[in-house]
Design a protein around this motif. Structure first.
Motif, PDB file in Angstrom:
ATOM      1  N   PHE A   1       0.856  -1.183   0.000  1.00  0.00           N
ATOM      2  CA  PHE A   1       0.000   0.000   0.000  1.00  0.00           C
ATOM      3  C   PHE A   1       0.893   1.233   0.000  1.00  0.00           C
ATOM      4  CE2 PHE A   1      -2.676  -3.329   1.526  1.00  0.00           C
ATOM      5  CZ  PHE A   1      -3.984  -2.974   1.237  1.00  0.00           C
ATOM      6  N   TYR A   2       0.290   2.388  -0.289  1.00  0.00           N
ATOM      7  CA  TYR A   2       1.087   3.608  -0.231  1.00  0.00           C
ATOM      8  C   TYR A   2       0.214   4.837   0.013  1.00  0.00           C
ATOM      9  CZ  TYR A   2      -0.372   4.243  -5.136  1.00  0.00           C
ATOM     10  OH  TYR A   2      -1.102   4.379  -6.290  1.00  0.00           O
ATOM     11  N   SER A   3       0.851   5.856   0.568  1.00  0.00           N
ATOM     12  CA  SER A   3       0.285   7.198   0.664  1.00  0.00           C
ATOM     13  C   SER A   3       1.129   8.133  -0.178  1.00  0.00           C
ATOM     14  CB  SER A   3       0.277   7.695   2.118  1.00  0.00           C
ATOM     15  OG  SER A   3      -0.814   7.186   2.842  1.00  0.00           O
TER      16      SER A   3
ATOM     17  N   ILE B   1      -9.708   8.758  -6.362  1.00  0.00           N
ATOM     18  CA  ILE B   1     -10.270   8.932  -5.020  1.00  0.00           C
ATOM     19  C   ILE B   1     -11.759   9.246  -5.053  1.00  0.00           C
ATOM     20  CG2 ILE B   1     -10.281  10.434  -2.981  1.00  0.00           C
ATOM     21  CD1 ILE B   1      -7.260  10.576  -3.150  1.00  0.00           C
ATOM     22  N   LEU B   2     -12.166  10.269  -5.810  1.00  0.00           N
ATOM     23  CA  LEU B   2     -13.580  10.669  -5.792  1.00  0.00           C
ATOM     24  C   LEU B   2     -14.471   9.593  -6.396  1.00  0.00           C
ATOM     25  CD1 LEU B   2     -13.467  14.472  -6.660  1.00  0.00           C
ATOM     26  CD2 LEU B   2     -13.474  13.361  -4.429  1.00  0.00           C
ATOM     27  N   LEU B   3     -14.027   8.981  -7.487  1.00  0.00           N
ATOM     28  CA  LEU B   3     -14.810   7.908  -8.109  1.00  0.00           C
ATOM     29  C   LEU B   3     -14.982   6.745  -7.147  1.00  0.00           C
ATOM     30  CD1 LEU B   3     -16.217   6.708 -10.586  1.00  0.00           C
ATOM     31  CD2 LEU B   3     -13.978   5.855 -11.336  1.00  0.00           C
ATOM     32  N   ASN B   4     -13.912   6.372  -6.457  1.00  0.00           N
ATOM     33  CA  ASN B   4     -14.001   5.259  -5.510  1.00  0.00           C
ATOM     34  C   ASN B   4     -14.870   5.608  -4.313  1.00  0.00           C
ATOM     35  OD1 ASN B   4     -12.464   3.465  -6.977  1.00  0.00           O
ATOM     36  ND2 ASN B   4     -10.531   4.069  -6.036  1.00  0.00           N
TER      37      ASN B   4
ATOM     38  N   ARG C   1       0.553   7.617  17.578  1.00  0.00           N
ATOM     39  CA  ARG C   1      -0.839   7.328  17.303  1.00  0.00           C
ATOM     40  C   ARG C   1      -0.971   6.177  16.307  1.00  0.00           C
ATOM     41  NH1 ARG C   1      -5.289   9.837  14.275  1.00  0.00           N
ATOM     42  NH2 ARG C   1      -7.140   8.775  15.068  1.00  0.00           N
ATOM     43  N   ASN C   2      -1.724   5.137  16.665  1.00  0.00           N
ATOM     44  CA  ASN C   2      -2.136   4.096  15.730  1.00  0.00           C
ATOM     45  C   ASN C   2      -3.512   4.456  15.200  1.00  0.00           C
ATOM     46  OD1 ASN C   2       0.154   2.598  16.131  1.00  0.00           O
ATOM     47  ND2 ASN C   2      -0.874   0.796  16.964  1.00  0.00           N
ATOM     48  N   TYR C   3      -3.608   4.620  13.894  1.00  0.00           N
ATOM     49  CA  TYR C   3      -4.907   4.875  13.283  1.00  0.00           C
ATOM     50  C   TYR C   3      -5.484   3.553  12.804  1.00  0.00           C
ATOM     51  CZ  TYR C   3      -8.560   6.507  10.181  1.00  0.00           C
ATOM     52  OH  TYR C   3      -9.786   6.697   9.564  1.00  0.00           O
ATOM     53  N   ASP C   4      -6.566   3.129  13.434  1.00  0.00           N
ATOM     54  CA  ASP C   4      -7.203   1.842  13.149  1.00  0.00           C
ATOM     55  C   ASP C   4      -8.541   2.076  12.466  1.00  0.00           C
ATOM     56  OD1 ASP C   4      -5.084   1.023  14.680  1.00  0.00           O
ATOM     57  OD2 ASP C   4      -6.272   0.237  16.343  1.00  0.00           O
ATOM     58  N   SER C   5      -8.692   1.563  11.265  1.00  0.00           N
ATOM     59  CA  SER C   5      -9.941   1.724  10.540  1.00  0.00           C
ATOM     60  C   SER C   5      -9.994   0.698   9.411  1.00  0.00           C
ATOM     61  CB  SER C   5     -10.059   3.154   9.993  1.00  0.00           C
ATOM     62  OG  SER C   5     -11.369   3.403   9.517  1.00  0.00           O
ATOM     63  N   HIS C   6     -10.862   0.925   8.417  1.00  0.00           N
ATOM     64  CA  HIS C   6     -10.985   0.031   7.277  1.00  0.00           C
ATOM     65  C   HIS C   6     -10.133   0.567   6.131  1.00  0.00           C
ATOM     66  CE1 HIS C   6     -12.598  -2.755   4.400  1.00  0.00           C
ATOM     67  NE2 HIS C   6     -13.454  -3.238   5.281  1.00  0.00           N
ATOM     68  N   PRO C   7      -9.231  -0.247   5.576  1.00  0.00           N
ATOM     69  CA  PRO C   7      -8.350   0.238   4.505  1.00  0.00           C
ATOM     70  C   PRO C   7      -9.082   0.765   3.274  1.00  0.00           C
ATOM     71  CG  PRO C   7      -7.521  -1.826   5.384  1.00  0.00           C
ATOM     72  CD  PRO C   7      -8.877  -1.624   5.992  1.00  0.00           C
ATOM     73  N   ARG C   8     -10.253   0.243   2.981  1.00  0.00           N
ATOM     74  CA  ARG C   8     -10.956   0.654   1.766  1.00  0.00           C
ATOM     75  C   ARG C   8     -11.437   2.098   1.839  1.00  0.00           C
ATOM     76  NH1 ARG C   8     -15.030  -3.872  -0.469  1.00  0.00           N
ATOM     77  NH2 ARG C   8     -15.026  -2.402  -2.197  1.00  0.00           N
ATOM     78  N   GLY C   9     -11.486   2.665   3.031  1.00  0.00           N
ATOM     79  CA  GLY C   9     -11.889   4.060   3.159  1.00  0.00           C
ATOM     80  C   GLY C   9     -10.727   5.023   3.321  1.00  0.00           C
ATOM     81  N   TYR C  10      -9.513   4.505   3.308  1.00  0.00           N
ATOM     82  CA  TYR C  10      -8.325   5.331   3.559  1.00  0.00           C
ATOM     83  C   TYR C  10      -7.875   5.981   2.258  1.00  0.00           C
ATOM     84  CZ  TYR C  10      -3.844   6.459   5.867  1.00  0.00           C
ATOM     85  OH  TYR C  10      -2.757   7.099   6.424  1.00  0.00           O
ATOM     86  N   GLU C  11      -7.700   7.314   2.244  1.00  0.00           N
ATOM     87  CA  GLU C  11      -7.454   7.981   0.975  1.00  0.00           C
ATOM     88  C   GLU C  11      -5.978   8.123   0.614  1.00  0.00           C
ATOM     89  OE1 GLU C  11      -9.748  11.503   1.544  1.00  0.00           O
ATOM     90  OE2 GLU C  11      -8.050  12.681   2.244  1.00  0.00           O
ATOM     91  N   GLY C  12      -5.067   7.738   1.488  1.00  0.00           N
ATOM     92  CA  GLY C  12      -3.659   7.677   1.129  1.00  0.00           C
ATOM     93  C   GLY C  12      -3.050   9.008   0.720  1.00  0.00           C
TER      94      GLY C  12
ATOM     95  N   PHE D   1      -6.263   1.046  -1.019  1.00  0.00           N
ATOM     96  CA  PHE D   1      -6.765   2.356  -0.574  1.00  0.00           C
ATOM     97  C   PHE D   1      -7.498   3.007  -1.747  1.00  0.00           C
ATOM     98  CE2 PHE D   1      -2.802   2.940   2.360  1.00  0.00           C
ATOM     99  CZ  PHE D   1      -3.364   2.086   3.303  1.00  0.00           C
ATOM    100  N   VAL D   2      -8.299   4.032  -1.453  1.00  0.00           N
ATOM    101  CA  VAL D   2      -9.083   4.670  -2.527  1.00  0.00           C
ATOM    102  C   VAL D   2      -8.206   5.442  -3.510  1.00  0.00           C
ATOM    103  CG1 VAL D   2     -11.228   4.822  -1.227  1.00  0.00           C
ATOM    104  CG2 VAL D   2      -9.572   6.687  -1.080  1.00  0.00           C
ATOM    105  N   ASN D   3      -6.976   5.820  -3.112  1.00  0.00           N
ATOM    106  CA  ASN D   3      -6.075   6.538  -4.032  1.00  0.00           C
ATOM    107  C   ASN D   3      -5.340   5.595  -4.985  1.00  0.00           C
ATOM    108  OD1 ASN D   3      -4.551   5.529  -1.722  1.00  0.00           O
ATOM    109  ND2 ASN D   3      -2.808   6.651  -2.528  1.00  0.00           N
ATOM    110  N   MET D   4      -5.494   4.284  -4.782  1.00  0.00           N
ATOM    111  CA  MET D   4      -4.691   3.323  -5.535  1.00  0.00           C
ATOM    112  C   MET D   4      -5.437   2.703  -6.723  1.00  0.00           C
ATOM    113  SD  MET D   4      -2.879   1.449  -2.251  1.00  0.00           S
ATOM    114  CE  MET D   4      -2.278   0.086  -3.212  1.00  0.00           C
ATOM    115  N   GLY D   5      -6.647   3.146  -6.992  1.00  0.00           N
ATOM    116  CA  GLY D   5      -7.358   2.601  -8.150  1.00  0.00           C
ATOM    117  C   GLY D   5      -8.099   1.325  -7.819  1.00  0.00           C
TER     118      GLY D   5
END
Length: 347
Positions: free
Chosen positions: A4-6, A31-34, A110-121, A343-347
């Motif tokens: 994954f990447y940001s 990002i917006l399309l996803n 800080r550990n940010y814990d969430s769902h990867p599919r919503g992470y915008e990177g 992530f949503v930025n990765m297509g």
């Protein structure tokens, strides 16, 4: 494990120009399309109250961010009602998440814990030339911030507590942006948190160069302040706002207390949070409670560490040098997660 990447973005200029620049980048980004695909039939829940009301509130707290949203709308040829809904950070649904924070007088982890599919990177460094403080940190909903540090050395991170009994108000990510861009220290941040309307119940952890760490427990109904070095996903003062089940969040709180007692350096403290062997890093991604990134901020030195995924050496940003005009050479922060969807930025 999947890579994954940001992406790292840096900008200096007015809020409108910053918004327009981001909008042009978003045209070529998935990002917006996803986001639209993810919302799908739930779109009716992702709405904003009267735009006039929103503008009045933003003019009170951070009028320059309105200019950023206008810039985004102009670049994307989008009407302002839709721009407010997508980028306004107000009165939207929020996905349940985890998150753990540890502080001492020198740093916040800080550990940010969430769902990867919503992470915008997106990891963003922005220095406004019109008004507000420069800020470094990962973004959410483009305009919001998940955690971060500003040019004064004020550091902020937040942890989810509850989304039931929600009210009209800002989402956590926009509140994070408001804190970092408009507050010079912990005292000012606490005052802001008492003044802004809150959509959901979150804890906001604050630290500045003076070294005292505070947890602000904020719900749509009440705000309470306490001193603490550890925060997970339950309130201590506003206990009636907590979720019914608290075993896991209280377990993580105890683990952090116990494990951090043996940490002899900042890096060892970082490893307690980022190395799964210590019992804080989570891989529960399908439950929207897996650790996506671990961030660390040093208010006095104005340095920021950041990693995606477990057991990695941090990418180090010298924010103090960046504030003097030295752009960072890092274009992308890479990591690995035990999850199959991007992530949503990765297509």
């Amino acid at each position: 494990m999947k890579q994954f990447y940001s992406d790292v973005f840096q900008y200096r200029g007015t809020h409108y120009d910053f918004g327009y620049w981001q909008g042009k980048l978003l045209k070529d980004s998935p990002i917006l399309l996803n986001r639209e695909k993810q919302w799908g039939p739930r779109q009716h829940r992702h709405f904003l109250i009267d735009p006039v009301t929103y503008k009045d509130i933003m003019l009170t707290f951070a009028p320059a961010i309105l200019d950023e949203i206008r810039g985004l709308a102009d670049a994307l040829h989008m009407n302002m009602d839709k721009a407010f809904r997508l980028f306004g950070g107000y009165y939207l649904e929020y996905t349940r998440s985890g998150c753990s924070i540890f502080t001492d007088s020198r740093f916040m982890i800080r550990n940010y814990d969430s769902h990867p599919r919503g992470y915008e990177g997106r990891y963003v460094l922005y220095e406004p030339s019109d008004q507000g403080f420069a800020v470094i940190g990962p973004s959410m909903q483009i305009t919001g911030r998940i955690d971060g540090m500003n040019e004064k050395g004020l550091v902020m991170g937040y942890n989810f507590t509850n989304r039931t009994k929600s009210g009209d108000g800002f989402l956590c990510n926009m509140i994070g942006r408001l804190i970092l861009e408009t507050c010079a220290n912990v005292k000012e941040a606490i005052s802001l948190l008492k003044a802004v309307p809150h959509r959901h119940s979150f804890s906001y952890v604050l630290l500045d160069p003076d070294g005292a760490s505070y947890v602000v427990e904020a719900s749509p109904r009440q705000v309470a302040v306490r001193k603490s070095s550890v925060c997970t996903n339950h309130f201590h003062v506003l206990s009636k706002e907590n979720r019914y089940r608290q075993e896991e969040t209280r377990r993580r709180e105890a683990v952090i207390h116990n494990q951090q007692q043996d940490a002899q350096s900042a890096y060892q403290a970082f490893k307690v949070m980022n190395d799964p062997a210590h019992g804080v890093f989570s891989k529960k991604y399908d439950a929207a409670a897996g650790t996506i990134h671990t961030s660390m901020y040093f208010p006095k030195e104005k340095k920021a560490w950041f990693v995606i995924g477990p057991d990695r050496k941090p990418v180090i940003f010298d924010f103090s040098k960046w504030l003097k005009g030295d752009n960072v050479n890092i274009k992308r922060i890479k990591g690995e997660l035990d999850y199959s969807h991007p992530f949503v930025n990765m297509g």
